[in-house]
Design a protein around this motif. Structure first.
Motif, PDB file in Angstrom:
ATOM      1  N   VAL A  74       0.819  -1.210   0.000  1.00 52.82           N
ATOM      2  CA  VAL A  74       0.000   0.000   0.000  1.00 52.82           C
ATOM      3  C   VAL A  74       0.859   1.269   0.000  1.00 52.82           C
ATOM      4  CG1 VAL A  74      -2.040  -1.049   1.035  1.00 52.82           C
ATOM      5  CG2 VAL A  74      -0.296  -0.038   2.523  1.00 52.82           C
ATOM      6  N   ARG A  75       2.171   1.118   0.311  1.00 52.28           N
ATOM      7  CA  ARG A  75       3.030   2.306   0.340  1.00 52.28           C
ATOM      8  C   ARG A  75       4.496   1.896   0.220  1.00 52.28           C
ATOM      9  NH1 ARG A  75       2.886   7.626   2.155  1.00 52.28           N
ATOM     10  NH2 ARG A  75       4.783   8.352   3.143  1.00 52.28           N
ATOM     11  N   HIS A  76       5.219   2.623  -0.633  1.00 56.03           N
ATOM     12  CA  HIS A  76       6.678   2.527  -0.717  1.00 56.03           C
ATOM     13  C   HIS A  76       7.258   3.890  -0.362  1.00 56.03           C
ATOM     14  CE1 HIS A  76       7.261  -1.356  -2.678  1.00 56.03           C
ATOM     15  NE2 HIS A  76       6.517  -1.022  -3.712  1.00 56.03           N
ATOM     16  N   TRP A 116      14.108  -6.666   6.331  1.00 54.30           N
ATOM     17  CA  TRP A 116      13.664  -7.028   7.673  1.00 54.30           C
ATOM     18  C   TRP A 116      12.189  -6.670   7.802  1.00 54.30           C
ATOM     19  CZ3 TRP A 116      17.718  -3.929   6.422  1.00 54.30           C
ATOM     20  CH2 TRP A 116      18.996  -4.342   6.789  1.00 54.30           C
ATOM     21  N   ILE A 117      11.445  -7.488   8.504  1.00 51.14           N
ATOM     22  CA  ILE A 117      10.090  -7.103   8.928  1.00 51.14           C
ATOM     23  C   ILE A 117      10.278  -6.383  10.256  1.00 51.14           C
ATOM     24  CG2 ILE A 117       7.797  -7.897   9.594  1.00 51.14           C
ATOM     25  CD1 ILE A 117       8.339 -10.383   7.795  1.00 51.14           C
ATOM     26  N   VAL A 118       9.936  -5.096  10.283  1.00 52.50           N
ATOM     27  CA  VAL A 118      10.265  -4.276  11.450  1.00 52.50           C
ATOM     28  C   VAL A 118       9.053  -3.895  12.298  1.00 52.50           C
ATOM     29  CG1 VAL A 118      12.354  -3.341  10.381  1.00 52.50           C
ATOM     30  CG2 VAL A 118      10.181  -2.111  10.161  1.00 52.50           C
ATOM     31  N   ASP A 119       7.868  -4.118  11.764  1.00 53.03           N
ATOM     32  CA  ASP A 119       6.677  -3.729  12.522  1.00 53.03           C
ATOM     33  C   ASP A 119       5.475  -4.457  11.946  1.00 53.03           C
ATOM     34  OD1 ASP A 119       5.219  -2.332  14.453  1.00 53.03           O
ATOM     35  OD2 ASP A 119       4.856  -0.620  13.132  1.00 53.03           O
ATOM     36  N   TRP A 120       4.534  -4.764  12.802  1.00 48.63           N
ATOM     37  CA  TRP A 120       3.262  -5.327  12.341  1.00 48.63           C
ATOM     38  C   TRP A 120       2.258  -5.215  13.477  1.00 48.63           C
ATOM     39  CZ3 TRP A 120       2.680 -11.308  12.104  1.00 48.63           C
ATOM     40  CH2 TRP A 120       3.186 -11.899  13.239  1.00 48.63           C
ATOM     41  N   ASP A 121       1.008  -5.202  13.112  1.00 47.16           N
ATOM     42  CA  ASP A 121      -0.030  -5.085  14.138  1.00 47.16           C
ATOM     43  C   ASP A 121      -0.698  -6.427  14.439  1.00 47.16           C
ATOM     44  OD1 ASP A 121      -1.722  -5.528  11.968  1.00 47.16           O
ATOM     45  OD2 ASP A 121      -2.632  -3.531  12.014  1.00 47.16           O
ATOM     46  N   ARG A 122      -0.217  -7.502  13.801  1.00 49.83           N
ATOM     47  CA  ARG A 122      -0.745  -8.866  13.977  1.00 49.83           C
ATOM     48  C   ARG A 122      -2.196  -8.983  13.509  1.00 49.83           C
ATOM     49  NH1 ARG A 122       2.018 -12.515  16.849  1.00 49.83           N
ATOM     50  NH2 ARG A 122       0.104 -13.463  17.624  1.00 49.83           N
ATOM     51  N   MET A 174       1.789  -4.682   7.972  1.00 50.94           N
ATOM     52  CA  MET A 174       3.155  -5.133   8.208  1.00 50.94           C
ATOM     53  C   MET A 174       4.092  -4.162   7.488  1.00 50.94           C
ATOM     54  SD  MET A 174       4.806  -8.850   7.269  1.00 50.94           S
ATOM     55  CE  MET A 174       4.750  -8.646   5.482  1.00 50.94           C
ATOM     56  N   THR A 175       5.234  -3.876   8.106  1.00 49.37           N
ATOM     57  CA  THR A 175       6.211  -2.969   7.513  1.00 49.37           C
ATOM     58  C   THR A 175       7.548  -3.671   7.357  1.00 49.37           C
ATOM     59  OG1 THR A 175       5.125  -1.081   8.557  1.00 49.37           O
ATOM     60  CG2 THR A 175       7.366  -0.731   7.755  1.00 49.37           C
ATOM     61  N   ARG A 176       8.124  -3.517   6.164  1.00 48.10           N
ATOM     62  CA  ARG A 176       9.460  -4.033   5.866  1.00 48.10           C
ATOM     63  C   ARG A 176      10.397  -2.863   5.615  1.00 48.10           C
ATOM     64  NH1 ARG A 176      10.603  -9.085   4.186  1.00 48.10           N
ATOM     65  NH2 ARG A 176       8.852 -10.477   3.765  1.00 48.10           N
ATOM     66  N   HIS A 177      11.633  -3.023   6.064  1.00 45.43           N
ATOM     67  CA  HIS A 177      12.693  -2.109   5.675  1.00 45.43           C
ATOM     68  C   HIS A 177      13.644  -2.854   4.756  1.00 45.43           C
ATOM     69  CE1 HIS A 177      12.391   1.085   9.095  1.00 45.43           C
ATOM     70  NE2 HIS A 177      11.278   0.951   8.422  1.00 45.43           N
ATOM     71  N   PHE A 178      14.293  -2.098   3.880  1.00 43.45           N
ATOM     72  CA  PHE A 178      15.249  -2.642   2.921  1.00 43.45           C
ATOM     73  C   PHE A 178      16.506  -1.800   2.936  1.00 43.45           C
ATOM     74  CE2 PHE A 178      11.040  -3.578   1.281  1.00 43.45           C
ATOM     75  CZ  PHE A 178      11.121  -4.894   0.828  1.00 43.45           C
ATOM     76  N   THR A 215       8.499  -0.329   3.112  1.00 42.03           N
ATOM     77  CA  THR A 215       7.268  -0.710   2.417  1.00 42.03           C
ATOM     78  C   THR A 215       6.241  -1.157   3.429  1.00 42.03           C
ATOM     79  OG1 THR A 215       8.497  -1.391   0.451  1.00 42.03           O
ATOM     80  CG2 THR A 215       6.270  -2.251   0.677  1.00 42.03           C
ATOM     81  N   THR A 216       5.025  -0.642   3.281  1.00 41.36           N
ATOM     82  CA  THR A 216       3.904  -1.051   4.126  1.00 41.36           C
ATOM     83  C   THR A 216       3.005  -1.972   3.321  1.00 41.36           C
ATOM     84  OG1 THR A 216       3.990   1.071   5.275  1.00 41.36           O
ATOM     85  CG2 THR A 216       1.970  -0.229   5.541  1.00 41.36           C
ATOM     86  N   PHE A 217       2.649  -3.087   3.929  1.00 42.52           N
ATOM     87  CA  PHE A 217       1.772  -4.077   3.327  1.00 42.52           C
ATOM     88  C   PHE A 217       0.490  -4.180   4.145  1.00 42.52           C
ATOM     89  CE2 PHE A 217       6.074  -5.291   2.327  1.00 42.52           C
ATOM     90  CZ  PHE A 217       6.033  -5.835   1.052  1.00 42.52           C
ATOM     91  N   VAL A 218      -0.587  -4.552   3.479  1.00 42.34           N
ATOM     92  CA  VAL A 218      -1.854  -4.841   4.145  1.00 42.34           C
ATOM     93  C   VAL A 218      -2.297  -6.226   3.705  1.00 42.34           C
ATOM     94  CG1 VAL A 218      -4.308  -4.231   4.243  1.00 42.34           C
ATOM     95  CG2 VAL A 218      -2.587  -2.456   4.431  1.00 42.34           C
ATOM     96  N   CYS A 219      -2.819  -6.990   4.644  1.00 42.93           N
ATOM     97  CA  CYS A 219      -3.344  -8.316   4.336  1.00 42.93           C
ATOM     98  C   CYS A 219      -4.700  -8.159   3.646  1.00 42.93           C
ATOM     99  CB  CYS A 219      -3.496  -9.144   5.604  1.00 42.93           C
ATOM    100  SG  CYS A 219      -3.997 -10.857   5.292  1.00 42.93           S
ATOM    101  N   ILE A 220      -4.816  -8.806   2.491  1.00 45.15           N
ATOM    102  CA  ILE A 220      -6.080  -8.748   1.757  1.00 45.15           C
ATOM    103  C   ILE A 220      -6.618 -10.155   1.517  1.00 45.15           C
ATOM    104  CG2 ILE A 220      -5.528  -6.582   0.586  1.00 45.15           C
ATOM    105  CD1 ILE A 220      -4.960  -8.356  -1.955  1.00 45.15           C
TER     106      ILE A 220
END
Length: 145
Positions: free
Chosen positions: A63-65, A84-90, A94-98, A114-119
């Motif tokens: 959803v965001r880079h 690395w996966i650096v954050d998530w709300d379970r 989820m947020t990854r850093h590169f 990068t922010t991801f959302v579960c769909i």
């Protein structure tokens, strides 16, 4: 050469002739494909491949880079891209850093977030992460420092 965080998942990349733009360096859009490739290979490494996504009717969608281009990459440069996966709300996000490094000279070429959302794949709508995502991605979480 140090990584920004401990124990990254790392892929090796070589800048190809087709990656080069009219300015003589890797095109900005190529970096985005590298981020996707690295994230996807990390997910597969964690046991969350496309077949699993389809079986669960869930996926992690970007959803965001946010990308900081710090140096140029040129044809034939050997690169290392860590994530690395650096954050998530379970639940949904989820947020990854590169970090992209060039071992030859120690340059950090790029940092990204990068922010991801579960769909739900069948509807495209946000849905809670299934237990398999919590188990798979949860084993890789590296809390932000």
């Amino acid at each position: 050469m140090n990584w920004d965080r401990p124990a990254p998942f790392v892929i090796a990349l070589t800048v190809q002739p087709d990656d080069i733009d009219g300015l003589g360096h890797a095109n900005n859009a190529v970096y985005v494909t590298w981020l996707e490739r690295c994230a996807w290979q990390h997910s597969q490494h964690l046991g969350l491949d496309l077949a699993t996504y389809r079986q669960l009717d869930r996926a992690m969608a970007v959803v965001r880079h946010e990308i900081d281009y710090l140096a140029s990459a040129h044809e034939d440069d050997e690169m290392e891209l860590g994530t690395w996966i650096v954050d998530w709300d379970r639940r949904l996000k989820m947020t990854r850093h590169f970090q992209l490094r060039r071992p030859r000279d120690g340059a950090v070429v790029l940092r990204a977030c990068t922010t991801f959302v579960c769909i739900e794949l069948s509807s495209g709508k946000p849905k809670r992460m299934p237990a398999q995502f919590l188990d798979g991605y949860g084993q890789a979480i590296v809390l932000q420092s």
